[in-house]
Motif scaffolding. Structure first.
Motif, PDB file in Angstrom:
ATOM      1  N   THR A  27     -25.389  -3.367 -26.987  1.00 42.35           N
ATOM      2  CA  THR A  27     -25.073  -3.096 -25.839  1.00 42.35           C
ATOM      3  C   THR A  27     -25.279  -2.100 -25.462  1.00 42.35           C
ATOM      4  OG1 THR A  27     -22.086  -4.010 -27.192  1.00 42.35           O
ATOM      5  CG2 THR A  27     -22.216  -1.692 -25.447  1.00 42.35           C
ATOM      6  N   LYS A  35     -15.393   0.274 -22.395  1.00 41.57           N
ATOM      7  CA  LYS A  35     -16.396  -0.416 -22.933  1.00 41.57           C
ATOM      8  C   LYS A  35     -15.818  -1.443 -24.017  1.00 41.57           C
ATOM      9  CE  LYS A  35     -19.947   1.139 -20.522  1.00 41.57           C
ATOM     10  NZ  LYS A  35     -21.646   0.959 -20.606  1.00 41.57           N
ATOM     11  N   ILE A  37     -16.050  -1.534 -27.099  1.00 38.37           N
ATOM     12  CA  ILE A  37     -17.475  -1.575 -28.260  1.00 38.37           C
ATOM     13  C   ILE A  37     -16.747  -1.276 -29.817  1.00 38.37           C
ATOM     14  CG2 ILE A  37     -18.663  -0.137 -29.290  1.00 38.37           C
ATOM     15  CD1 ILE A  37     -19.618   1.404 -27.064  1.00 38.37           C
TER      16      ILE A  37
END
Length: 97
Positions: A27, A35, A37
């Protein structure tokens, strides 16, 4: 002008982060909670159970708006989550590739 192979691609990751022989999840971009993550980090134990040679590289600085409001709290939370789940060795947080 063409970039030399040694400056990009898999060889760069292998040299810089020791990922040779590993499958790399990557990423990159500005870090911010939207996002997702943390979802990949939460999935790492299950991924590693089936594919123990996986490493997850997260490359990027914290989004300036987030950093202004919260400092590096989000990055620190990602590191803490990885530690809690026992996957710190398979997570590489870096500010640049």
């Amino acid at each position: 002008m063409e970039c030399p192979t040694s400056l990009h691609g898999p060889q760069l990751l292998q040299d810089k982060f020791g990922t040779e022989g590993k499958f790399v999840l990557l990423t990159f971009g500005l870090l911010s909670p939207n996002k997702g993550i943390e979802y990949v980090i939460r999935a790492l134990p299950a991924i590693l159970a089936r594919h123990p040679n996986v490493v997850y590289i997260v490359s990027g600085v914290t989004h300036p708006h987030i950093r202004r409001r919260e400092g590096e709290r989000y990055r620190e939370q990602l590191q803490a989550l990885a530690a809690e789940l026992g996957v710190s060795d398979q997570l590489i947080l870096t500010t640049a590739l």
